[in-house]
Design an enzyme around this catalytic site. Structure first.
Site, PDB file in Angstrom:
ATOM      1  N   ARG A 190       0.111   4.961   3.815  1.00 24.93           N
ATOM      2  CA  ARG A 190      -0.499   3.666   4.159  1.00 24.93           C
ATOM      3  C   ARG A 190       0.406   2.851   5.082  1.00 24.93           C
ATOM      4  NH1 ARG A 190       0.457  -0.154  -1.106  1.00 24.93           N
ATOM      5  NH2 ARG A 190       2.151   1.038  -2.011  1.00 24.93           N
ATOM      6  N   SER A 216      -1.522  -4.343   0.363  1.00 26.73           N
ATOM      7  CA  SER A 216      -1.693  -2.957  -0.083  1.00 26.73           C
ATOM      8  C   SER A 216      -1.999  -2.030   1.083  1.00 26.73           C
ATOM      9  CB  SER A 216      -2.845  -2.864  -1.089  1.00 26.73           C
ATOM     10  OG  SER A 216      -2.532  -3.595  -2.248  1.00 26.73           O
ATOM     11  N   GLU A 255     -16.941  -6.232   0.253  1.00 30.43           N
ATOM     12  CA  GLU A 255     -16.835  -5.066   1.133  1.00 30.43           C
ATOM     13  C   GLU A 255     -18.114  -4.796   1.912  1.00 30.43           C
ATOM     14  OE1 GLU A 255     -16.078  -5.097  -2.119  1.00 30.43           O
ATOM     15  OE2 GLU A 255     -13.905  -4.862  -2.159  1.00 30.43           O
ATOM     16  N   PHE A 261     -13.534   1.522  -2.561  1.00 35.55           N
ATOM     17  CA  PHE A 261     -14.341   0.391  -2.077  1.00 35.55           C
ATOM     18  C   PHE A 261     -14.727   0.562  -0.611  1.00 35.55           C
ATOM     19  CE2 PHE A 261     -11.078  -1.592  -5.059  1.00 35.55           C
ATOM     20  CZ  PHE A 261     -11.796  -1.217  -6.182  1.00 35.55           C
ATOM     21  N   HIS A 266      -5.086   4.416  -0.917  1.00 38.39           N
ATOM     22  CA  HIS A 266      -5.154   4.653  -2.362  1.00 38.39           C
ATOM     23  C   HIS A 266      -6.215   5.686  -2.726  1.00 38.39           C
ATOM     24  CE1 HIS A 266      -2.735   1.102  -2.031  1.00 38.39           C
ATOM     25  NE2 HIS A 266      -2.590   0.940  -3.334  1.00 38.39           N
ATOM     26  N   ASP A 288      -3.588   2.807 -12.197  1.00 36.22           N
ATOM     27  CA  ASP A 288      -4.831   2.015 -12.243  1.00 36.22           C
ATOM     28  C   ASP A 288      -5.988   2.804 -12.860  1.00 36.22           C
ATOM     29  OD1 ASP A 288      -3.877  -0.366 -11.343  1.00 36.22           O
ATOM     30  OD2 ASP A 288      -4.528  -0.100  -9.274  1.00 36.22           O
ATOM     31  N   ARG A 338      -1.376   6.002  -1.448  1.00 37.12           N
ATOM     32  CA  ARG A 338      -0.459   4.969  -1.924  1.00 37.12           C
ATOM     33  C   ARG A 338       0.996   5.417  -2.066  1.00 37.12           C
ATOM     34  NH1 ARG A 338       0.452   2.840  -7.865  1.00 37.12           N
ATOM     35  NH2 ARG A 338       1.503   0.884  -7.415  1.00 37.12           N
TER      36      ARG A 338
END
Lengths: 317, 281
Positions: A13, A40, A61, A86, A112, A120, A170
């Protein structure tokens, strides 16, 4: 066999963020949209340098995808940024109608992705996104393997006219591809020459494939290793040429075995050159909480799993 | 000054076009199309500052997005009658290999269409994106959009409505076709919308009602007023009160003709109520 040096673990990322920052300086039509995950997605530098071209859309989104589609009307090149879950599943219909069917030049950039999101858990660990995106006509699907390649891909997709799904992750992983590489969409990268088994891998599994090839080599098995950063359009020629030499293949990806790279390879081979194939992928399951390494071990997505699958593929020749 | 009579003459021709398109293929959505005939004619013939020809980017001109794509018959008729493509092409509505798909699309390259619509609730976001691009490009022209009232049941609209006010997108004029009907019945019966004015105002929009959305003078005046209200730091919403099926007596005030084509006899009745002013295609 060739050796690849890890120049230091870095997250893919951050490669995206660096690529976007570079684009901001060179292409004034590039705009960036983010759904409340600027840090992020590593979009802070672009935001700081080009506040007028950065659009914070909030946790919305669907609107982000529509806004991006609209911004192409007027010549902008929008890069949307949020987590892979998302970026795809949540907004599939918006991407389908307003971006893909409408032929809009939107770059959907997704961090991610997969299990390596870690603690998560399954709500955020999408393992279906490659499938969702590759089924859309006209959509280019890219899953990069390290920092340098993600940076190069980010820069390259701005010059490509048409919708693109760019998938990255990530965790900090080995950074081993060349700095400032020439990233060619749809062109496989041949990493190792071998004759006994073909290993094609995408994303975080590419480094694992190289590690697996080392282990196999020590046991007298030579693996042909190919980095498939572009799942669609797939470099079918490179894959067929390799299996003609090796006679069997392992596909490796941080994705469900349904709908991912493995299925694209299987379709190619079934129609052109039927070949025994083993799938290193998740087995139609959701993920769970854990460290990335624990999850990749538990769900069979690491070098050891690739070694095992390679040996099995060879017995099926 | 707008020549209201001339615009009204075009409206009856557009209604004929709508009826004939859906009758020929025995499918399509005449009700909402008929209710918005005045709006489309006013917008394309009087309100928007349009360039000759069509290019996707639409720089240096006003542009329009249709969110409730199922009312494609009225969109196609007015686009054709405004010079975007040959009027005869209306003959191909919903046929195989046509540029006039059941719902509008850019995919077949039909001039005048800048986004696919049909799956509801997406058009306002796209219009806002185009409005942002106009601002970035230093283009002082406006972006118009139309959505149905039932369509406001889709959540994405409220993301967009919130975004527009928060970001002071004042070069967009979003019209809602308030006809109170949707496929399954009245909007009150299906999912009551409450006060649209109160909702848009609470979200920070300037709201303007066109009480007589099927009266050409009112529509032209209302849209001109909306134009004057734009550019003041807030997005502008036009609540346009229309009658679904307007102009064909047996189709009016009901959801029954939302997505149903007239038979031969019904077509003849509908055409008899609307003068052929510019020549049928």
């Amino acid at each position: 066999m060739k050796t690849y040096e890890n120049t230091g673990n870095k997250d893919t990322r951050s490669g995206f963020g660096a690529g976007l920052e570079a684009l901001g300086k060179t292409n004034e039509n590039v705009v960036a949209l983010c759904a409340d995950l600027t840090g992020s997605l590593k979009m802070d530098a672009f935001k700081a340098n080009h506040p007028e071209r950065f659009f914070q859309v909030g946790i919305a989104e669907a609107n982000m995808i529509g806004l991006a589609a609209g911004m192409t009307i007027g010549g902008k090149i929008p890069f949307t940024g949020t987590f892979a879950n998302f970026s795809t599943g949540r907004v599939y219909d918006q991407i389908r109608q307003s971006v893909a069917y409408s032929g809009k030049n939107v770059k959907i950039c997704a961090s991610h992705a997969g299990l390596t999101l870690g603690e998560d858990g399954a709500t955020h660990q999408i393992l279906e996104d490659i499938g969702l995106m590759k089924m859309l006509p006209g959509m280019t699907v890219i899953n990069t393997c390290d920092y340098n390649q993600t940076k190069a891909a980010t820069i390259a997709i701005a010059a490509h006219k048409g919708p693109v799904y760019l998938r990255f992750g990530r965790p900090k992983v080995a950074n081993f591809t060349p700095e400032n590489q020439d990233f060619q969409i749809g062109k496989a990268v041949h990493l190792q020459e071998g004759n006994d088994v073909t290993i094609v891998a995408t994303g975080h599994l590419v480094w694992e494939a190289l590690e697996a090839a080392k282990t196999l080599h020590a046991e007298g098995i030579s693996a042909d290793v190919i980095n498939i950063h572009t799942i669609k359009p797939l470099d079918e020629e490179a894959i067929i040429a390799s299996v003609k030499k090796t006679g069997c293949i392992v596909t490796a990806e941080e994705h469900n075995f349904l709908g991912g790279l493995g299925e694209s390879v299987a379709r190619t081979l079934a129609t052109s050159h039927p070949t025994p194939q083993e799938f290193v992928a998740t087995q139609d399951t959701f993920g769970e909480s854990g460290t990335p390494a624990q999850l990749m071990e538990k769900y069979g997505l690491n070098a050891a799993a690739i070694v095992k699958a390679s040996k099995k593929a060879i017995t099926r020749k | 000054m707008a020549d209201i009579q001339k615009l009204e003459a075009l409206v009856t021709q557009v209604r004929r076009d709508i009826l004939r398109q859906v009758h020929k293929v025995n499918s399509g959505h005449p009700g909402g199309s008929l209710g918005c005939a005045e709006f489309f004619v006013a917008l394309f013939q009087e309100i928007m500052d349009r360039k000759e020809g069509f290019d996707m980017d639409g720089l240096g001109e006003d542009i329009f997005f249709l969110s409730n794509g199922h009312i494609s018959p009225v969109f196609y008729s007015v686009l054709a009658r405004s010079g975007y493509f040959p009027v005869e092409e209306l003959n191909t509505f919903r046929l195989l290999d046509s540029r006039l798909q059941g719902h509008p699309t850019t995919h077949e390259g039909l001039p005048g269409v800048r986004i696919a619509s049909g799956s509801l609730g997406q058009g306002l976001s796209v219009a806002l994106g185009a409005a942002e691009a106009k601002k970035l490009n230093g283009c002082g022209h406006k972006v118009y959009s139309l959505m149905g009232d039932g369509e406001l049941q889709e959540g994405q609209n409220w993301e967009a409505i919130m975004y527009a006010a928060a970001n002071h997108i004042d070069n967009v004029i979003a019209t809602v076709d308030l006809n109170g009907q949707q496929i399954d019945g009245s909007t009150d019966d299906v999912l009551a919308l409450g006060s649209m004015r109160a909702k848009f105002e609470a979200f920070g929009w300037i709201v303007l009602d066109i009480e007589k959305g099927n009266d050409m003078a009112s529509v032209v005046q209302g849209l001109q007023e909306a134009k004057n209200l734009s550019g003041k730091g807030k997005p502008v919403c036009v609540l346009m009160h229309t009658i679904m099926g307007n102009g064909v007596d047996f189709m009016m005030h009901t959801h029954a003709w939302h997505g149903k084509a007239p038979n031969d006899e019904q077509l003849a009745t509908g055409l008899a109520q609307n003068a052929e002013t510019l020549g049928d295609y």
